[in-house]
Design an enzyme around this catalytic site. Structure first.
Site, PDB file in Angstrom:
ATOM      1  N   HIS A  74       0.829  -1.222   0.000  1.00 28.27           N
ATOM      2  CA  HIS A  74       0.000   0.000   0.000  1.00 28.27           C
ATOM      3  C   HIS A  74       0.855   1.261   0.000  1.00 28.27           C
ATOM      4  O   HIS A  74       0.430   2.292   0.507  1.00 28.27           O
ATOM      5  CB  HIS A  74      -0.942   0.042   1.215  1.00 28.27           C
ATOM      6  N   LYS A  88      15.346  21.929 -12.064  1.00 27.86           N
ATOM      7  CA  LYS A  88      14.661  20.658 -12.305  1.00 27.86           C
ATOM      8  C   LYS A  88      15.515  19.600 -12.976  1.00 27.86           C
ATOM      9  O   LYS A  88      16.308  19.876 -13.872  1.00 27.86           O
ATOM     10  CB  LYS A  88      13.431  20.896 -13.182  1.00 27.86           C
ATOM     11  N   GLU A 141       8.313   8.689 -17.194  1.00 27.89           N
ATOM     12  CA  GLU A 141       6.913   9.109 -17.325  1.00 27.89           C
ATOM     13  C   GLU A 141       6.342   8.656 -18.668  1.00 27.89           C
ATOM     14  O   GLU A 141       5.190   8.238 -18.756  1.00 27.89           O
ATOM     15  CB  GLU A 141       6.809  10.628 -17.194  1.00 27.89           C
ATOM     16  N   SER A 181      13.659  21.677 -17.133  1.00 29.87           N
ATOM     17  CA  SER A 181      12.448  22.467 -17.365  1.00 29.87           C
ATOM     18  C   SER A 181      12.812  23.721 -18.130  1.00 29.87           C
ATOM     19  O   SER A 181      13.902  24.258 -17.979  1.00 29.87           O
ATOM     20  CB  SER A 181      11.833  22.823 -16.014  1.00 29.87           C
TER      21      SER A 181
END
Ligand code: ARG
Length: 462
Positions: free
Chosen positions: A159, A286, A293, A280
């Protein structure tokens, strides 16, 4: 090159509607079958010669012509003309233009229906080999990375909450297991699809003495399909192949999700090499895990292909239907996506590190040793349910007093259970627990070492 007429131009009056031509063509998609189409045609024409349906000299002309066309396509010199609808017609027309009369005999006893069914099987069979090699490479990357972290412990999650301590190596090997099932599944798919439909004709075979076993042998099939009606309409293997791709995509998306989380500042478990990160356009600080992704997102497209093929197959009348032409869009798309994702996953795994200092610094958070304490009490003859309750109370007490289990004194333990002795400190602490697992296949240090050795042996055999 003079334009060769399609044979059915004799049957249909007038010129085909230009929008219709665009709509029905599949050449733009199926041209990548050309090598398989040519291999199938060479096998078919050799069989025709064996059966005396064409002469040896005609066979030689056909074969030479087809090999020339193959070279032209490979070298980008072939002019693809959509009015020929698909790769089968385009190659046949080019052959007739090249060698004349003998070329017109190639399609003897054959239909595009059994031809395309053969081509796509051959394509998928090769693609499976390719994907299996890529899976193996990714497995090797995991095993190599695991080898660096056998002695290092991290939290095992359920979980996404801290559950039990595990060896980082065992965590990494868990992906090798998932990929192994993918490897086996694809192998099973390949075995099942490896029967030749060639010679099934349009739907009923042929009145000519076509030797199906000869073409099957030449093309490396392990046998021939038994029923021509089934054979021309069977794309089960496409659905199965895409399903296998979908499961691979699911596995890679789970890996991606883990490492996206693990590489965040909140976790800081994993560092992915700069060469595989993006930044970024606005925020200079970043370091983004875009590759992961996209692996995660692309699984959606593969699932779409699975839905696509299943829907195409549903409710089709028996025999061949033009609906089946759409199979390739989904087969190619699923295969391409998974192939790329496997490459990128391997790049990420080969260029990432686990930050063991950061990981072990956080190990005393979250009571990773709580269940081991309950099992310690079982060792002292407590019933597990009672032990579970006692440790629950101890954990609640620790939370209130802001202590770890290992920081409680012997007297504090005694308040909860008389059975807790000084030897309890030998099992408390995540790292100690990870050294104490005794079940086969457990995620501890000892088992992880064994599993790595097992995979090194297995993968070396491939
Ligand atoms: N392009 C078609 C396909 O991919 C080839 C078979 C067409 N057969 C036919 N009779 N129209 O399925």
């Amino acid at each position: 090159m003079a334009k060769v007429k399609k044979s059915w131009e004799k049957r249909l009056a007038g010129r085909p509607d230009s929008k219709m031509v665009e709509f029905v063509e599949s050449l733009s998609v199926d041209k990548r079958l050309y090598k398989y189409d040519i291999a199938g045609s060479i096998a078919h024409s050799q069989m025709l010669a064996e059966q005396k349906l064409i002469t040896q000299s005609e066979f030689k002309q056909i074969k030479r012509g087809l090999l020339e066309i193959e070279r032209e396509i490979t070298e980008g010199k072939f002019r693809f003309d959509k009015t020929y609808e698909d790769i089968h017609m385009a190659i046949e027309a080019a052959l007739v233009a090249k060698i004349g009369q003998a070329g017109k005999k190639l399609h003897t006893g054959r239909s595009r229906n059994d031809q395309v069914a053969t081509d796509i099987r051959l394509w998928v069979r090769d693609e499976i080999e390719d994907l299996r090699s890529k899976i193996t490479l990714l497995q090797e990357a995991f095993v190599k990375l695991a080898g660096k972290y056998v002695g290092n412990v991290m939290a095992g999650y359920t979980h996404l909450q801290r559950a039990w301590p595990v060896s980082i190596a065992a965590y990494l090997v868990s992906f090798v297991e998932q990929l192994e099932r993918d490897f086996i599944r694809l192998g099973n798919c390949s075995e099942l699809l490896n029967v030749s439909p060639l010679g099934s004709g349009a739907v009923a075979g042929s009145t000519l003495p076509i030797d199906r076993r000869s073409t099957a042998r030449q093309l490396g099939f392990s046998g021939i399909s038994r029923n021509s009606i089934d054979a021309v309409g069977d794309r089960d293997f496409c659905a199965e192949f895409i399903f296998d791709c979908a499961v691979i995509a699911a596995h890679l998306s789970r890996l991606a999700e883990d490492w996206i989380i693990y590489s965040s500042s909140e976790f800081g478990f994993v560092t992915i090499d700069d060469s595989l990160c993006t930044s970024s356009s606005m925020m200079p600080q970043k370091r983004n895990p875009d590759v992961l992704e996209l692996i995660r997102a692309k699984s959606g497209g593969v699932y779409g292909s699975l839905m696509g093929i299943l829907t195409i197959l549903k409710g089709q009348p028996t025999g061949y239907n033009r609906d089946l032409q759409e199979d390739k869009i989904h087969v190619f798309s699923a295969a391409d996506t998974v192939s790329q994702s496997l490459d990128m996953a391997r790049a990420v795994v080969s260029h990432s590190n686990f930050n063991t200092k950061r990981i072990s610094a956080g190990l005393d958070e979250g009571f990773l040793d709580a269940t081991a304490l309950a099992e310690y009490l079982v060792g002292k003859k407590a019933a597990f349910r009672d032990a579970h309750g006692i440790v629950g109370l101890i954990v609640a007490y620790c939370e209130k007093t802001k202590k770890k289990l290992g920081e409680l004194g012997p007297d504090e333990f005694k308040k909860f259970s008389a059975s807790i002795d000084k030897d309890v400190y030998k099992i408390l602490g995540a790292e100690k627990v990870a050294g104490k697992y005794v079940t086969e296949g457990a995620a501890g240090t000892k088992e992880a070492k064994k599993q790595i050795a097992y995979w090194q042996r297995q993968l070396a055999k491939r």
